[in-house]
Design a protein around this motif. Structure first.
Motif, mmCIF file in Angstrom:
data_model
loop_
_atom_site.group_PDB
_atom_site.id
_atom_site.type_symbol
_atom_site.label_atom_id
_atom_site.label_comp_id
_atom_site.label_asym_id
_atom_site.label_seq_id
_atom_site.Cartn_x
_atom_site.Cartn_y
_atom_site.Cartn_z
ATOM 1 N N VAL A 262 0.825 -1.211 0.000
ATOM 2 C CA VAL A 262 0.000 0.000 0.000
ATOM 3 C C VAL A 262 0.861 1.265 0.000
ATOM 4 N N PRO A 263 1.851 1.408 0.895
ATOM 5 C CA PRO A 263 2.702 2.604 0.822
ATOM 6 C C PRO A 263 3.437 2.728 -0.512
ATOM 7 N N ALA A 264 3.918 1.594 -1.044
ATOM 8 C CA ALA A 264 4.621 1.639 -2.331
ATOM 9 C C ALA A 264 3.681 2.084 -3.446
ATOM 10 N N GLY A 265 2.450 1.582 -3.436
ATOM 11 C CA GLY A 265 1.479 1.979 -4.449
ATOM 12 C C GLY A 265 1.069 3.430 -4.323
ATOM 13 N N LEU A 266 0.896 3.903 -3.088
ATOM 14 C CA LEU A 266 0.537 5.311 -2.879
ATOM 15 C C LEU A 266 1.667 6.229 -3.325
ATOM 16 N N LEU A 267 2.891 5.867 -2.980
ATOM 17 C CA LEU A 267 4.035 6.724 -3.320
ATOM 18 C C LEU A 267 4.239 6.801 -4.832
ATOM 19 N N THR A 268 4.271 5.649 -5.476
ATOM 20 C CA THR A 268 4.499 5.653 -6.926
ATOM 21 C C THR A 268 3.317 6.247 -7.679
ATOM 22 N N ILE B 204 5.144 -1.906 -11.135
ATOM 23 C CA ILE B 204 4.164 -2.763 -11.793
ATOM 24 C C ILE B 204 4.850 -3.945 -12.468
ATOM 25 N N SER B 205 6.005 -3.704 -13.062
ATOM 26 C CA SER B 205 6.747 -4.794 -13.697
ATOM 27 C C SER B 205 7.167 -5.837 -12.665
ATOM 28 N N LEU B 206 7.629 -5.364 -11.522
ATOM 29 C CA LEU B 206 8.024 -6.287 -10.457
ATOM 30 C C LEU B 206 6.822 -7.064 -9.941
ATOM 31 N N ALA B 207 5.684 -6.371 -9.804
ATOM 32 C CA ALA B 207 4.470 -7.044 -9.339
ATOM 33 C C ALA B 207 4.018 -8.106 -10.326
ATOM 34 N N ASN B 208 4.065 -7.786 -11.619
ATOM 35 C CA ASN B 208 3.667 -8.760 -12.635
ATOM 36 C C ASN B 208 4.621 -9.955 -12.672
ATOM 37 N N PHE B 209 5.898 -9.696 -12.421
ATOM 38 C CA PHE B 209 6.855 -10.800 -12.343
ATOM 39 C C PHE B 209 6.535 -11.703 -11.157
ATOM 40 N N ALA B 210 6.207 -11.078 -10.020
ATOM 41 C CA ALA B 210 5.878 -11.860 -8.820
ATOM 42 C C ALA B 210 4.616 -12.688 -9.041
ATOM 43 N N ARG B 211 3.670 -12.156 -9.824
ATOM 44 C CA ARG B 211 2.451 -12.904 -10.107
ATOM 45 C C ARG B 211 2.735 -14.201 -10.856
ATOM 46 N N ALA B 212 3.785 -14.188 -11.660
ATOM 47 C CA ALA B 212 4.107 -15.362 -12.463
ATOM 48 C C ALA B 212 4.810 -16.452 -11.657
ATOM 49 N N LEU B 213 5.235 -16.139 -10.446
ATOM 50 C CA LEU B 213 5.954 -17.122 -9.645
ATOM 51 C C LEU B 213 4.975 -18.132 -9.052
ATOM 52 N N PRO C 15 1.373 -8.415 -5.218
ATOM 53 C CA PRO C 15 1.058 -7.870 -6.547
ATOM 54 C C PRO C 15 -0.330 -7.254 -6.700
ATOM 55 N N PRO C 16 -1.432 -7.934 -6.321
ATOM 56 C CA PRO C 16 -2.735 -7.288 -6.521
ATOM 57 C C PRO C 16 -2.928 -6.032 -5.681
ATOM 58 N N VAL C 17 -2.354 -6.018 -4.478
ATOM 59 C CA VAL C 17 -2.479 -4.829 -3.630
ATOM 60 C C VAL C 17 -1.692 -3.670 -4.222
ATOM 61 N N PRO D 257 -11.941 2.444 -3.534
ATOM 62 C CA PRO D 257 -12.578 1.257 -4.122
ATOM 63 C C PRO D 257 -11.580 0.280 -4.727
ATOM 64 N N LEU D 258 -10.587 0.804 -5.461
ATOM 65 C CA LEU D 258 -9.596 -0.079 -6.064
ATOM 66 C C LEU D 258 -8.641 -0.659 -5.025
ATOM 67 N N ILE D 259 -8.307 0.141 -4.010
ATOM 68 C CA ILE D 259 -7.419 -0.369 -2.956
ATOM 69 C C ILE D 259 -8.074 -1.547 -2.243
ATOM 70 N N LEU D 260 -9.356 -1.389 -1.886
ATOM 71 C CA LEU D 260 -10.073 -2.473 -1.213
ATOM 72 C C LEU D 260 -10.225 -3.687 -2.128
ATOM 73 N N LEU D 261 -10.418 -3.435 -3.417
ATOM 74 C CA LEU D 261 -10.513 -4.553 -4.357
ATOM 75 C C LEU D 261 -9.204 -5.335 -4.396
ATOM 76 N N GLY D 262 -8.084 -4.627 -4.399
ATOM 77 C CA GLY D 262 -6.792 -5.303 -4.377
ATOM 78 C C GLY D 262 -6.585 -6.102 -3.098
ATOM 79 N N LEU D 263 -6.975 -5.527 -1.967
ATOM 80 C CA LEU D 263 -6.853 -6.231 -0.684
ATOM 81 C C LEU D 263 -7.763 -7.457 -0.648
ATOM 82 N N ARG D 264 -8.987 -7.301 -1.182
ATOM 83 C CA ARG D 264 -9.917 -8.443 -1.201
ATOM 84 C C ARG D 264 -9.389 -9.565 -2.087
ATOM 85 N N THR D 265 -8.893 -9.195 -3.270
ATOM 86 C CA THR D 265 -8.328 -10.200 -4.166
ATOM 87 C C THR D 265 -7.171 -10.936 -3.503
ATOM 88 N N ALA D 266 -6.278 -10.174 -2.864
ATOM 89 C CA ALA D 266 -5.136 -10.775 -2.185
ATOM 90 C C ALA D 266 -5.592 -11.673 -1.039
#
Length: 228
Positions: A46-52, A63-72, A102-104, A144-153
């Motif tokens: 959350v802090p990383a997403g807010l800052l960037t 985002i690239s790092l998050a997408n890479f982590a999703r593939a693991l 990644p989703p968060v 709304p999107l932050i909560l969606l990411g937390l719910r997905t995670a």
């Protein structure tokens, strides 16, 4: 219907609801592992997403790092973590946090970046500084999107936390692993059903949080955009 009856019979047996290996204890263990992983992921993402998202810097790399982590593969991460740190809670948490970040991160970043630039310009014109713009405008609109990411995670973590049983630290996955070793299909299905029930409870919890934390107008707008 025999299999359904067998699962119901297994769940109805009193010995499965008491003792250190009973359903309440395993359920509590599963919730603890999942909540700990989600909290750690939120503290990181959350802090990383807010800052960037707020500064517009480092977003592509994040985002690239998050997408890479999703593939693991989670089980692969768990295996590497066990080899590096041994058995126990830490390697399980490492695997679950890697799954949850990644989703968060992506949703938090996209939520902040998606705020109308005209609104942020107006806020700055009213004398708001960068931090005020972030917390008083961008975060509420991105919620709304932050909560969606937390719910997905959270749902992904709850569903995947069954891997804890493979390194001997319990959770609802214990019923699945023990059922596999004993070739008891009703126990495997009962354990899977309990995980589904917990995932549904998590979904209901986030629906409640959504009603509490998001203004009705924003809920309507995010629902409309989701169905568009």
């Amino acid at each position: 219907m025999t299999l359904v009856a067998d699962v119901a019979s297994w769940l109805a047996q009193p010995e499965h609801w008491s003792g250190p290996s009973g359903i309440p204890v395993r359920f509590a263990e599963h919730v603890y592992y999942s909540a700990l992983a989600l909290l750690a992921a939120a503290v990181i993402a959350v802090p990383a997403g807010l800052l960037t998202g707020h500064t517009g810097r480092g977003g592509f790399a994040a985002i690239s790092l998050a997408n890479f982590a999703r593939a693991l593969p989670t089980i692969g991460v768990l295996t590497l973590a066990v080899l590096a740190m041994g058995l126990g809670l830490v390697p399980v948490q490492a695997a679950l946090v890697a799954l949850a970040v990644p989703p968060v991160l992506v949703n938090t970043y996209e939520g902040v970046r998606g705020v109308d630039p005209q609104l942020t310009d107006a806020a700055r014109g009213m004398g708001m500084r960068g931090r005020e713009v972030l917390w008083r405008l961008e975060v509420p609109l991105a919620m709304p999107l932050i909560l969606l990411g937390l719910r997905t995670a959270a749902i992904q973590v709850v569903s995947t936390a069954t891997i804890a049983a493979y390194v001997g630290i319990g959770g609802l996955g214990r019923f699945i692993v023990d059922g596999q070793s004993q070739q008891r299909i009703e126990q495997i299905l009962a354990g899977a059903l309990l995980v589904v029930v917990l995932a549904l409870a998590v979904t209901a919890l986030f629906a409640l949080l959504r009603r509490r934390l998001i203004a009705p107008g924003l809920r309507a707008r995010s629902a409309a955009s989701a169905t568009a």
